[in-house]
Design a protein around this motif. Structure first.
Motif, PDB file in Angstrom:
ATOM      1  N   SER A 127     -34.109  19.945  -0.038  1.00 20.61           N
ATOM      2  CA  SER A 127     -33.643  18.572  -0.145  1.00 20.61           C
ATOM      3  C   SER A 127     -34.382  17.838  -1.254  1.00 20.61           C
ATOM      4  CB  SER A 127     -33.835  17.823   1.171  1.00 20.61           C
ATOM      5  OG  SER A 127     -33.480  16.470   1.015  1.00 20.61           O
ATOM      6  N   GLU A 128     -33.627  17.280  -2.207  1.00 16.12           N
ATOM      7  CA  GLU A 128     -34.246  16.557  -3.314  1.00 16.12           C
ATOM      8  C   GLU A 128     -34.525  15.097  -2.976  1.00 16.12           C
ATOM      9  OE1 GLU A 128     -31.831  16.944  -6.730  1.00 16.12           O
ATOM     10  OE2 GLU A 128     -31.901  19.133  -6.802  1.00 16.12           O
ATOM     11  N   TYR A 129     -33.968  14.619  -1.862  1.00 16.02           N
ATOM     12  CA  TYR A 129     -34.040  13.193  -1.577  1.00 16.02           C
ATOM     13  C   TYR A 129     -34.817  12.881  -0.301  1.00 16.02           C
ATOM     14  CZ  TYR A 129     -30.290  13.514  -4.978  1.00 16.02           C
ATOM     15  OH  TYR A 129     -29.548  13.815  -6.101  1.00 16.02           O
ATOM     16  N   ALA A 130     -35.340  13.899   0.366  1.00 15.94           N
ATOM     17  CA  ALA A 130     -36.073  13.681   1.602  1.00 15.94           C
ATOM     18  C   ALA A 130     -37.369  12.930   1.334  1.00 15.94           C
ATOM     19  CB  ALA A 130     -36.357  15.006   2.287  1.00 15.94           C
ATOM     20  N   GLU A 131     -37.700  12.018   2.211  1.00 18.28           N
ATOM     21  CA  GLU A 131     -38.995  11.332   2.143  1.00 18.28           C
ATOM     22  C   GLU A 131     -40.037  12.071   2.966  1.00 18.28           C
ATOM     23  OE1 GLU A 131     -38.829   6.852   2.091  1.00 18.28           O
ATOM     24  OE2 GLU A 131     -36.768   7.292   2.726  1.00 18.28           O
ATOM     25  N   ILE A 132     -39.574  12.891   3.910  1.00 17.71           N
ATOM     26  CA  ILE A 132     -40.459  13.743   4.702  1.00 17.71           C
ATOM     27  C   ILE A 132     -39.869  15.145   4.647  1.00 17.71           C
ATOM     28  CG2 ILE A 132     -41.472  14.197   6.961  1.00 17.71           C
ATOM     29  CD1 ILE A 132     -41.028  11.260   7.662  1.00 17.71           C
ATOM     30  N   LEU A 133     -40.636  16.117   4.147  1.00 21.16           N
ATOM     31  CA  LEU A 133     -40.071  17.460   4.027  1.00 21.16           C
ATOM     32  C   LEU A 133     -41.096  18.532   4.351  1.00 21.16           C
ATOM     33  CD1 LEU A 133     -41.097  18.936   1.201  1.00 21.16           C
ATOM     34  CD2 LEU A 133     -39.494  17.366   0.161  1.00 21.16           C
ATOM     35  N   LEU A 134     -40.573  19.724   4.655  1.00 22.94           N
ATOM     36  CA  LEU A 134     -41.384  20.908   4.863  1.00 22.94           C
ATOM     37  C   LEU A 134     -41.176  21.830   3.678  1.00 22.94           C
ATOM     38  CD1 LEU A 134     -43.173  22.689   6.732  1.00 22.94           C
ATOM     39  CD2 LEU A 134     -41.038  23.666   7.607  1.00 22.94           C
ATOM     40  N   SER A 135     -42.242  22.072   2.919  1.00 25.82           N
ATOM     41  CA  SER A 135     -42.185  22.981   1.779  1.00 25.82           C
ATOM     42  C   SER A 135     -42.586  24.370   2.251  1.00 25.82           C
ATOM     43  CB  SER A 135     -43.142  22.497   0.678  1.00 25.82           C
ATOM     44  OG  SER A 135     -43.215  23.432  -0.366  1.00 25.82           O
ATOM     45  N   CYS A 136     -41.747  25.372   1.978  1.00 24.75           N
ATOM     46  CA  CYS A 136     -42.023  26.732   2.431  1.00 24.75           C
ATOM     47  C   CYS A 136     -41.758  27.714   1.289  1.00 24.75           C
ATOM     48  CB  CYS A 136     -41.172  27.077   3.641  1.00 24.75           C
ATOM     49  SG  CYS A 136     -41.503  28.713   4.318  1.00 24.75           S
ATOM     50  N   ILE A 137     -42.766  28.490   0.899  1.00 21.22           N
ATOM     51  CA  ILE A 137     -42.652  29.480  -0.165  1.00 21.22           C
ATOM     52  C   ILE A 137     -43.031  30.847   0.409  1.00 21.22           C
ATOM     53  CG2 ILE A 137     -43.387  30.174  -2.477  1.00 21.22           C
ATOM     54  CD1 ILE A 137     -41.998  27.462  -2.434  1.00 21.22           C
ATOM     55  N   GLU A 138     -42.081  31.771   0.450  1.00 18.80           N
ATOM     56  CA  GLU A 138     -42.350  33.095   0.993  1.00 18.80           C
ATOM     57  C   GLU A 138     -42.473  34.149  -0.106  1.00 18.80           C
ATOM     58  OE1 GLU A 138     -39.447  33.991   3.930  1.00 18.80           O
ATOM     59  OE2 GLU A 138     -40.045  32.351   5.260  1.00 18.80           O
ATOM     60  N   GLU A 139     -42.233  33.775  -1.359  1.00 15.96           N
ATOM     61  CA  GLU A 139     -42.317  34.715  -2.465  1.00 15.96           C
ATOM     62  C   GLU A 139     -43.777  34.985  -2.826  1.00 15.96           C
ATOM     63  OE1 GLU A 139     -40.257  32.465  -5.334  1.00 15.96           O
ATOM     64  OE2 GLU A 139     -38.363  32.447  -4.235  1.00 15.96           O
ATOM     65  N   LYS A 140     -43.983  35.824  -3.842  1.00 17.69           N
ATOM     66  CA  LYS A 140     -45.347  36.163  -4.262  1.00 17.69           C
ATOM     67  C   LYS A 140     -46.104  34.915  -4.694  1.00 17.69           C
ATOM     68  CE  LYS A 140     -47.956  39.166  -7.378  1.00 17.69           C
ATOM     69  NZ  LYS A 140     -47.880  40.170  -8.467  1.00 17.69           N
ATOM     70  N   TYR A 141     -45.454  34.088  -5.492  1.00 20.45           N
ATOM     71  CA  TYR A 141     -46.042  32.807  -5.869  1.00 20.45           C
ATOM     72  C   TYR A 141     -44.929  31.902  -6.358  1.00 20.45           C
ATOM     73  CZ  TYR A 141     -45.492  33.864 -10.836  1.00 20.45           C
ATOM     74  OH  TYR A 141     -44.956  34.133 -12.061  1.00 20.45           O
ATOM     75  N   PHE A 142     -45.215  30.623  -6.404  1.00 16.58           N
ATOM     76  CA  PHE A 142     -44.266  29.644  -6.937  1.00 16.58           C
ATOM     77  C   PHE A 142     -45.047  28.710  -7.844  1.00 16.58           C
ATOM     78  CE2 PHE A 142     -42.273  25.447  -6.808  1.00 16.58           C
ATOM     79  CZ  PHE A 142     -40.971  25.763  -7.171  1.00 16.58           C
ATOM     80  N   LYS A 143     -44.569  28.572  -9.067  1.00 15.06           N
ATOM     81  CA  LYS A 143     -45.238  27.710 -10.035  1.00 15.06           C
ATOM     82  C   LYS A 143     -44.326  26.549 -10.398  1.00 15.06           C
ATOM     83  CE  LYS A 143     -47.001  27.584 -14.773  1.00 15.06           C
ATOM     84  NZ  LYS A 143     -47.021  28.258 -16.076  1.00 15.06           N
ATOM     85  N   ASP A 144     -44.911  25.373 -10.501  1.00 12.76           N
ATOM     86  CA  ASP A 144     -44.126  24.197 -10.873  1.00 12.76           C
ATOM     87  C   ASP A 144     -44.996  23.270 -11.706  1.00 12.76           C
ATOM     88  OD1 ASP A 144     -41.953  22.536 -11.014  1.00 12.76           O
ATOM     89  OD2 ASP A 144     -42.230  21.650  -9.031  1.00 12.76           O
ATOM     90  N   GLU A 145     -44.351  22.618 -12.657  1.00 14.27           N
ATOM     91  CA  GLU A 145     -45.020  21.597 -13.468  1.00 14.27           C
ATOM     92  C   GLU A 145     -44.507  20.241 -12.996  1.00 14.27           C
ATOM     93  OE1 GLU A 145     -47.188  22.560 -15.701  1.00 14.27           O
ATOM     94  OE2 GLU A 145     -46.696  24.690 -15.847  1.00 14.27           O
TER      95      GLU A 145
END
Length: 267
Positions: free
Chosen positions: A7-25
């Protein structure tokens, strides 16, 4: 609204990453309040690198140019609860509550010690992510007000950050780029963070460095990588992400093209 990672618009969210890694700028538009549930998150900024793990609670100020690397760890995915404090929510809160300004606040990441108020608050949010429908707006408002109230009770300087609604001003482009060239952002975003339009950013950059942003950024990243490999004795696999490259093969190709030898030849 409450939501999960997608969800791009949630004010409360659960972030879940199951891959090897996730990179973001990122340079978040809003202040964010987060609790790491599992996994690990590394935050790389111009002057410091932070590492957060399970149980850590942090407040991430807006417009902080950062590289985030999120990793599963100890057999667990990366999971975090994140709450975004939008200006509208903050203004509504402070119309009902007296602002207590102090001079102690700095616009940097804040990490909070364990506290019963924090434990109870984040535990109360977890069941909401099992809902099949959106969280009622009234509950979202209550939980965000609760989060701000808790922060004010454990951090006497927090109002100086959350109640600051000033706009970004035009800043020194040379100082900013020397500190932040390793972050993969669009030229538009670099312009915004220095208080400029894209056209003005490119024009001022040319005046300051006598070259284009793209050429200058690549050169600076390669020089940083070379320093970390040769002087700090780090490995290419540990360097390429932190110096702004998206994959190891592209990093190795660019490095050899620039220096005439591969990253592994240094070692």
């Amino acid at each position: 609204m409450a939501g999960k990672q997608q969800s791009e618009y949630a004010e409360i969210l659960l972030s879940c990453i199951e891959e090897k890694y996730f990179k973001d700028e990122i340079a978040l538009e809003h202040h964010s309040f987060a609790r790491i549930i599992s996994g690990e998150m590394k935050v790389i900024q111009a002057d410091k690198t932070y590492t957060f793990g399970p149980g850590d609670t942090l407040l991430f100020p807006n417009n902080q140019l950062s590289t985030l690397i999120k990793n599963p760890k100890d057999g667990q995915p990366y999971k975090a609860i994140v709450i975004f404090f939008t200006p509208q929510r903050l203004k509504e809160f402070y119309t009902k509550n007296l602002i207590q300004f102090t001079i102690g606040n700095k616009h940097t990441i804040k990490k909070y010690k364990k506290n019963p108020l924090l434990e109870s608050f984040f535990t109360s949010l977890i069941p909401y992510f099992d809902l099949e429908s959106e969280l009622p707006p009234q509950i979202v408002s209550i939980k965000i007000d609760e989060a701000i109230t808790i922060l004010r009770s454990i951090d006497p300087d927090i109002d100086s950050l959350l109640a600051d609604f000033s706009e970004l001003n035009k800043i020194n482009i040379s100082d900013f780029m020397e500190k932040n060239y390793m972050h993969n952002l669009t030229m538009e975003k670099f312009g915004y963070l220095t208080g400029r339009s894209l056209t003005t950013f490119k024009r001022d950059f040319k005046k300051a460095f006598n070259t284009t942003p793209q050429k200058w950024i690549i050169k600076k990243r390669l020089e940083l990588a070379h320093y970390q490999l040769s002087e700090q004795k780090r490995k290419p696999i540990d360097v390429y992400l932190e110096t702004g490259f998206e994959n190891l093969s592209h990093f190795s190709f660019a490095f050899k093209k620039h220096f005439g030898y591969s990253p592994t030849e240094i070692q």
